[in-house]
Scaffold this motif. Structure first.
Motif, PDB file in Angstrom:
ATOM      1  N   PRO A  50       0.825  -1.212   0.000  1.00 24.04           N
ATOM      2  CA  PRO A  50       0.000   0.000   0.000  1.00 24.04           C
ATOM      3  C   PRO A  50       0.856   1.257   0.000  1.00 24.04           C
ATOM      4  O   PRO A  50       1.938   1.277   0.588  1.00 24.04           O
ATOM      5  N   HIS A  51       0.368   2.295  -0.691  1.00 19.57           N
ATOM      6  CA  HIS A  51       1.123   3.556  -0.713  1.00 19.57           C
ATOM      7  C   HIS A  51       0.591   4.550   0.319  1.00 19.57           C
ATOM      8  O   HIS A  51       1.217   5.572   0.590  1.00 19.57           O
ATOM      9  N   LEU A 196      18.799  -8.782  12.799  1.00 19.32           N
ATOM     10  CA  LEU A 196      17.377  -8.446  12.926  1.00 19.32           C
ATOM     11  C   LEU A 196      17.105  -7.788  14.272  1.00 19.32           C
ATOM     12  O   LEU A 196      16.374  -6.793  14.359  1.00 19.32           O
ATOM     13  N   SER A 197      17.687  -8.329  15.322  1.00 19.29           N
ATOM     14  CA  SER A 197      17.464  -7.787  16.663  1.00 19.29           C
ATOM     15  C   SER A 197      18.013  -6.368  16.779  1.00 19.29           C
ATOM     16  O   SER A 197      17.355  -5.469  17.300  1.00 19.29           O
ATOM     17  N   ARG A 198      19.237  -6.190  16.246  1.00 22.42           N
ATOM     18  CA  ARG A 198      19.886  -4.876  16.313  1.00 22.42           C
ATOM     19  C   ARG A 198      19.072  -3.817  15.581  1.00 22.42           C
ATOM     20  O   ARG A 198      18.995  -2.671  15.998  1.00 22.42           O
ATOM     21  N   ASN A 199      18.471  -4.203  14.453  1.00 23.95           N
ATOM     22  CA  ASN A 199      17.720  -3.260  13.631  1.00 23.95           C
ATOM     23  C   ASN A 199      16.211  -3.310  13.892  1.00 23.95           C
ATOM     24  O   ASN A 199      15.439  -2.684  13.173  1.00 23.95           O
ATOM     25  N   ARG A 200      15.825  -4.083  14.917  1.00 25.25           N
ATOM     26  CA  ARG A 200      14.409  -4.185  15.325  1.00 25.25           C
ATOM     27  C   ARG A 200      13.509  -4.574  14.152  1.00 25.25           C
ATOM     28  O   ARG A 200      12.444  -4.003  13.942  1.00 25.25           O
ATOM     29  N   MET A 201      13.989  -5.541  13.401  1.00 30.90           N
ATOM     30  CA  MET A 201      13.223  -6.015  12.247  1.00 30.90           C
ATOM     31  C   MET A 201      12.457  -7.283  12.608  1.00 30.90           C
ATOM     32  O   MET A 201      13.016  -8.180  13.243  1.00 30.90           O
ATOM     33  N   PRO A 202      11.199  -7.385  12.178  1.00 28.43           N
ATOM     34  CA  PRO A 202      10.404  -8.576  12.471  1.00 28.43           C
ATOM     35  C   PRO A 202      10.716  -9.706  11.501  1.00 28.43           C
ATOM     36  O   PRO A 202      11.520  -9.554  10.569  1.00 28.43           O
ATOM     37  N   ALA A 203      10.041 -10.836  11.677  1.00 23.92           N
ATOM     38  CA  ALA A 203      10.154 -11.949  10.733  1.00 23.92           C
ATOM     39  C   ALA A 203       9.516 -11.567   9.402  1.00 23.92           C
ATOM     40  O   ALA A 203       8.682 -10.654   9.328  1.00 23.92           O
ATOM     41  N   PHE A 204       9.893 -12.280   8.349  1.00 25.47           N
ATOM     42  CA  PHE A 204       9.410 -11.998   6.987  1.00 25.47           C
ATOM     43  C   PHE A 204       7.883 -12.009   6.929  1.00 25.47           C
ATOM     44  O   PHE A 204       7.249 -11.069   6.449  1.00 25.47           O
ATOM     45  N   SER A 205       7.259 -13.069   7.445  1.00 23.19           N
ATOM     46  CA  SER A 205       5.799 -13.184   7.351  1.00 23.19           C
ATOM     47  C   SER A 205       5.105 -12.129   8.203  1.00 23.19           C
ATOM     48  O   SER A 205       4.078 -11.566   7.800  1.00 23.19           O
ATOM     49  N   ALA A 207       6.256  -9.155   8.858  1.00 25.93           N
ATOM     50  CA  ALA A 207       6.404  -7.881   8.153  1.00 25.93           C
ATOM     51  C   ALA A 207       5.362  -7.741   7.049  1.00 25.93           C
ATOM     52  O   ALA A 207       4.710  -6.692   6.916  1.00 25.93           O
ATOM     53  N   LEU A 208       5.197  -8.790   6.249  1.00 29.45           N
ATOM     54  CA  LEU A 208       4.223  -8.722   5.153  1.00 29.45           C
ATOM     55  C   LEU A 208       2.800  -8.578   5.688  1.00 29.45           C
ATOM     56  O   LEU A 208       2.005  -7.780   5.175  1.00 29.45           O
ATOM     57  N   ASN A 209       2.473  -9.335   6.730  1.00 32.93           N
ATOM     58  CA  ASN A 209       1.124  -9.254   7.281  1.00 32.93           C
ATOM     59  C   ASN A 209       0.834  -7.872   7.853  1.00 32.93           C
ATOM     60  O   ASN A 209      -0.260  -7.339   7.680  1.00 32.93           O
ATOM     61  N   ARG A 210       1.814  -7.260   8.524  1.00 33.90           N
ATOM     62  CA  ARG A 210       1.594  -5.944   9.100  1.00 33.90           C
ATOM     63  C   ARG A 210       1.492  -4.866   8.016  1.00 33.90           C
ATOM     64  O   ARG A 210       0.716  -3.923   8.154  1.00 33.90           O
ATOM     65  N   LEU A 211       2.250  -5.004   6.932  1.00 36.07           N
ATOM     66  CA  LEU A 211       2.173  -4.028   5.841  1.00 36.07           C
ATOM     67  C   LEU A 211       0.795  -4.051   5.177  1.00 36.07           C
ATOM     68  O   LEU A 211       0.287  -3.012   4.753  1.00 36.07           O
ATOM     69  N   HIS A 212       0.214  -5.240   5.070  1.00 38.88           N
ATOM     70  CA  HIS A 212      -1.100  -5.352   4.425  1.00 38.88           C
ATOM     71  C   HIS A 212      -2.256  -5.191   5.413  1.00 38.88           C
ATOM     72  O   HIS A 212      -3.396  -4.966   4.997  1.00 38.88           O
ATOM     73  N   ASP A 213      -1.974  -5.317   6.710  1.00 38.52           N
ATOM     74  CA  ASP A 213      -3.015  -5.149   7.729  1.00 38.52           C
ATOM     75  C   ASP A 213      -2.416  -4.332   8.871  1.00 38.52           C
ATOM     76  O   ASP A 213      -2.151  -4.843   9.960  1.00 38.52           O
ATOM     77  N   PRO A 214      -2.203  -3.040   8.636  1.00 45.74           N
ATOM     78  CA  PRO A 214      -1.442  -2.219   9.584  1.00 45.74           C
ATOM     79  C   PRO A 214      -2.231  -1.876  10.840  1.00 45.74           C
ATOM     80  O   PRO A 214      -3.460  -1.821  10.831  1.00 45.74           O
ATOM     81  N   ASP A 215      -1.485  -1.626  11.933  1.00 49.77           N
ATOM     82  CA  ASP A 215      -2.086  -1.179  13.193  1.00 49.77           C
ATOM     83  C   ASP A 215      -2.069   0.339  13.314  1.00 49.77           C
ATOM     84  O   ASP A 215      -2.899   0.917  14.014  1.00 49.77           O
ATOM     85  N   THR A 216      -1.082   0.971  12.654  1.00 48.64           N
ATOM     86  CA  THR A 216      -0.963   2.433  12.704  1.00 48.64           C
ATOM     87  C   THR A 216      -0.583   2.932  11.313  1.00 48.64           C
ATOM     88  O   THR A 216      -0.029   2.178  10.494  1.00 48.64           O
ATOM     89  N   PRO A 222       7.765   3.680   4.239  1.00 55.12           N
ATOM     90  CA  PRO A 222       8.993   2.950   3.890  1.00 55.12           C
ATOM     91  C   PRO A 222      10.009   2.885   5.028  1.00 55.12           C
ATOM     92  O   PRO A 222      10.831   1.975   5.065  1.00 55.12           O
ATOM     93  N   GLU A 223       9.934   3.830   5.970  1.00 53.93           N
ATOM     94  CA  GLU A 223      10.890   3.840   7.082  1.00 53.93           C
ATOM     95  C   GLU A 223      10.500   2.871   8.194  1.00 53.93           C
ATOM     96  O   GLU A 223      11.272   2.669   9.138  1.00 53.93           O
ATOM     97  N   SER A 224       9.311   2.269   8.120  1.00 57.19           N
ATOM     98  CA  SER A 224       8.871   1.378   9.189  1.00 57.19           C
ATOM     99  C   SER A 224       9.728   0.113   9.216  1.00 57.19           C
ATOM    100  O   SER A 224      10.277  -0.305   8.190  1.00 57.19           O
ATOM    101  N   PRO A 225       9.856  -0.519  10.389  1.00 61.37           N
ATOM    102  CA  PRO A 225      10.662  -1.753  10.467  1.00 61.37           C
ATOM    103  C   PRO A 225      10.107  -2.866   9.584  1.00 61.37           C
ATOM    104  O   PRO A 225      10.854  -3.744   9.146  1.00 61.37           O
ATOM    105  N   TYR A 226       8.804  -2.832   9.304  1.00 53.78           N
ATOM    106  CA  TYR A 226       8.184  -3.885   8.488  1.00 53.78           C
ATOM    107  C   TYR A 226       8.616  -3.748   7.032  1.00 53.78           C
ATOM    108  O   TYR A 226       9.001  -4.729   6.387  1.00 53.78           O
ATOM    109  N   TRP A 227       8.560  -2.510   6.508  1.00 51.30           N
ATOM    110  CA  TRP A 227       8.986  -2.276   5.120  1.00 51.30           C
ATOM    111  C   TRP A 227      10.497  -2.486   4.993  1.00 51.30           C
ATOM    112  O   TRP A 227      10.985  -3.080   4.034  1.00 51.30           O
ATOM    113  N   ARG A 228      11.254  -2.000   5.996  1.00 53.11           N
ATOM    114  CA  ARG A 228      12.717  -2.142   5.935  1.00 53.11           C
ATOM    115  C   ARG A 228      13.122  -3.616   5.935  1.00 53.11           C
ATOM    116  O   ARG A 228      14.103  -3.987   5.291  1.00 53.11           O
TER     117      ARG A 228
END
Length: 702
Positions: A50-51, A196-205, A207-216, A222-228
């Motif tokens: 989503p844009h 991943l821990s250092r950069n606060r990045m989630p798991a692949f799945s 990240a994709l689920n949160r990008l398509h069903d966001p909480d905020t 693009p700067e979110s940990p999910y997109w990154r």
């Protein structure tokens, strides 16, 4: 051979509920990446991100809802007012209310049974859409969502907004993406856990689920940990792929090419100028690579007019001294023949023989050239894609030069490699590429940069001119032509277009002929090769003094006494393309000018582009500005020229991840060159997911 765990994502998108061939074709228009020539897959939809978001959390009640805002209302359905019989254009209205007031829900061309089903009188419903007020009365035309109060949880409070195309609705796309997410298998982690821990990045799945069903709303930035996270996955897949290609190329054991310098010395003696410092450094880099038994794969970056061809020629001379043949491949026939015209007299001065092979050579002439290449009677072969053909056999191809690298992909580089016994390879580009993109697109190569223009080149004065002042420009050209100058005049279109109000090359040619007569020539991409050559020849010899054309003159055309270039509708061109076009002048000893003709009013980006062109001639500065202005979407004119873009990563937002991905790829392959450890096996899945199948094929081939 693809792991079966990925089968759900590689199934045709038509296996999703409600998606047929027609919808699949529409979806292919919005899926990022190159899906041309293959079936759209379920997994492709995962990367349609989503844009923006529509926020449906605002629940103010009818009376407190502001005009034009998106709101969600808790309503009780009141009375129905169907369209009167025989009045098809009259709306169907449903009046509903809450404790603060009443609202009319308005539908046009809707079927009564459907409205009665979704809005039963007396029922509690949630309705979401854009609020409107008419004469103090609340209204909502075609609500986006109507759901029973008992199913309130199904209404998306933050609704992702996706790119769409005519015929593809947001609802259908959202439903299809949701199905794709349901098919996402449980995949092993391929990234380093500490990274991943250092950069606060989630798991692949996740990240994709949160990008398509966001909480905020911040989740889809693009700067979110999910997109990154997904961007880093894409960068790592790309860097691994390039590193594997590089390793494959290097494994094709080359041979040292050393010479006694006799041909090089004769060519240098025939040059009318001294090489620049960066040219000398590039020559030394290449000679050192050639002397090494490991294969050379080097990128030579040089701004327009920086003298790449001479550097390539001196390398070809070194290969000839070692007893091998060289091939120089250009993307167009015009450019191939121009290289031949530049190289021929210098090669002749050293006693070296050249041949030209393009699609134009036919019959006996073509067979004669093929025989000379196969027998070793020629030292240098200059041509186009025709050099790839199976009928072209070299006696001993030791060195290959690919000009305008961005027009050729990794596979074509490997195809050229197959023509000889692991020939060394030099690839060249006049498109200035930001350092970050060199990593992403050319990570399998060493890089040399030519940062100076050859001695004697004059600066180019660049001015901007509103289209209303064209008559004054034409008057100035009269004077320039009387002084013996030559002029390029570039237009964005070949012929008149009903959709775009732009001056075409054919119309401008006709208009200028009325003023300057037969001194005006015409060249564009739809002309036959022989006609294009004839137009260029007439311009070079002075038979014509003004050459009207399209961007077919963008790359490589060399007329040293052309001193003026007019670019009409300059606001329609990208920065890199403007810079390439400007490089057609300033190639001789005379001062040159570039006139950027624009049609106002200009937007912010177009204004900045023209300012940058006025302020600098440095192609590398321009490339960095291009990156800032355009982002990755149409970077450096890549849509015109074919440089691979990214599906998810955005260079301007994720550039810090690119170097990390390159370092990680090198570390991974140094420890596990065949990707056979558990992490290596997981990384193979990553390569498949991002379409890097060629890397997997190289691993299989060993």
């Amino acid at each position: 051979m693809r792991p079966s765990v990925l089968d759900p994502l590689f199934a045709p998108v038509t296996t999703l509920d409600g998606v047929g061939a027609k919808l699949a074709d529409l979806m292919a228009n919005i899926v990022p990446g190159d899906v041309a020539g293959r079936e759209l897959r379920v997994g492709d939809l995962l990367f349609v991100l989503p844009h923006s978001l529509i926020d449906r959390r605002n629940r103010p009640g009818i009376a407190n809802a502001a005009e034009g805002t998106i709101v969600t209302l808790d309503l009780t359905v009141g009375r129905h007012h169907p369209s009167p019989p025989g009045r098809r254009n009259a709306p169907y209205r449903v009046f509903a209310f809450d404790e603060t007031g009443e609202i009319a829900l308005t539908f046009f061309h809707a079927r009564a049974p459907w409205i009665e089903k979704i809005l039963p009188e007396g029922e509690q419903v949630l309705v979401s859409g854009r609020m409107e007020w008419f004469n103090g009365r609340a209204s909502m035309v075609h609500p986006d969502f109507v759901v029973p109060a008992a199913e309130a949880h199904t209404l998306p409070t933050l609704e992702p907004v996706y790119p769409l195309t005519a015929g593809l609705s947001a609802k259908v796309l959202r439903r299809s993406i949701a199905q794709s997410l349901e098919r996402l298998p449980d995949l092993p982690e391929w990234q380093d856990e500490s990274f991943l821990s250092r950069n606060r990045m989630p798991a692949f799945s996740e990240a994709l689920n949160r990008l398509h069903d966001p909480d905020t709303p911040e989740d889809v930035q693009p700067e979110s940990p999910y997109w990154r996270r997904i961007a880093y996955d894409e960068f790592l897949a790309g860097q691994l792929s390039l590193a594997l290609v590089r390793a494959k190329v290097k494994r094709l054991s080359g041979r040292p090419l050393t010479g006694d310098g006799r041909f090089e010395a004769k060519i240098r003696a025939a040059l009318p100028y001294q090489l620049t410092r960066s040219q000398e450094e590039a020559v030394q880099d290449i000679h050192a690579d050639l002397a090494n038994p490991e294969r050379m794969v080097r990128l030579l970056q040089g701004d327009v007019g920086a003298g790449k061809t001479v550097v390539a020629l001196l390398a070809m001379a070194r290969a000839a001294e070692a007893g091998g043949q060289s091939a120089l491949m250009a993307p167009t026939e015009i450019l191939a023949r121009q290289h031949a015209a530049t190289i021929a007299p210098l090669a002749e001065s050293a006693g070296l023989r050249i041949a030209v092979l393009t699609g134009r050579e036919k019959g006996r002439e073509r067979q004669r050239i093929l025989d000379e290449i196969a027998s070793g009677a020629v030292d240098f072969v200059i041509g186009t894609h025709a050099l790839f053909q199976e009928t072209v056999q070299f006696r001993d191809l030791a060195f290959a030069v690919v000009d305008e690298q961005h027009r050729f992909g990794v596979h074509q580089r490997l195809a050229m490699t197959a023509k000889g016994n692991a020939p060394d390879m030099l690839v060249m580009t006049a498109t200035p590429i930001p350092r970050t993109l060199v990593l992403s697109a050319f990570g399998d190569m060493d890089v040399s940069r030519l940062t100076e223009k050859p001695a004697g080149r004059q600066p180019i004065r660049t001015v901007t001119l509103p289209v209303e002042r064209l008559p004054q420009l034409v008057d100035r050209l009269r004077k320039a032509l009387s002084e013996g100058q030559k002029v390029y005049w570039i237009c964005p279109l070949v012929e008149e277009s009903e959709e775009l109000e732009l001056m075409s090359a054919e119309d401008r040619h006709a208009a200028l002929q009325k003023v300057f007569g037969n001194a005006v020539g015409l060249i564009h991409g739809r002309m036959k090769a022989a006609d294009k050559d004839a137009a260029m020849r007439a311009f070079k010899t002075g038979e014509t003094r003004i050459l009207v054309g399209t961007t077919v003159v963008e790359v490589g055309v060399d007329v040293p006494d052309a001193t003026i270039i007019v670019i009409e509708h300059a606001e329609r061109f990208g920065l890199a393309q403007l810079h390439q076009l400007r490089g057609r002048v300033g190639r001789g000893a005379l001062a040159s000018s570039c006139v950027l003709v624009y049609k106002g009013p200009l937007g912010e980006t177009a204004t900045r582009r023209l300012e940058v062109m006025r302020d600098t001639e440095d192609g590398f500065v321009i490339a960095e500005e291009d990156l800032k202005l355009r982002g990755e979407g149409d970077l450096l004119g890549t849509k015109q020229s074919g440089t691979p873009g990214f599906r998810v990563a955005r260079i301007e937002a994720h550039v810090d991840l690119l170097q990390a991905a390159r370092d990680d790829a090198r570390l991974i392959l140094s420890r596990d060159p065949e990707l056979q450890t558990p992490r290596g096996e997981a990384l193979r899945l990553l390569l498949y997911l991002f379409g890097r199948d060629e890397a997997i094929r190289l691993l299989r081939a060993g």
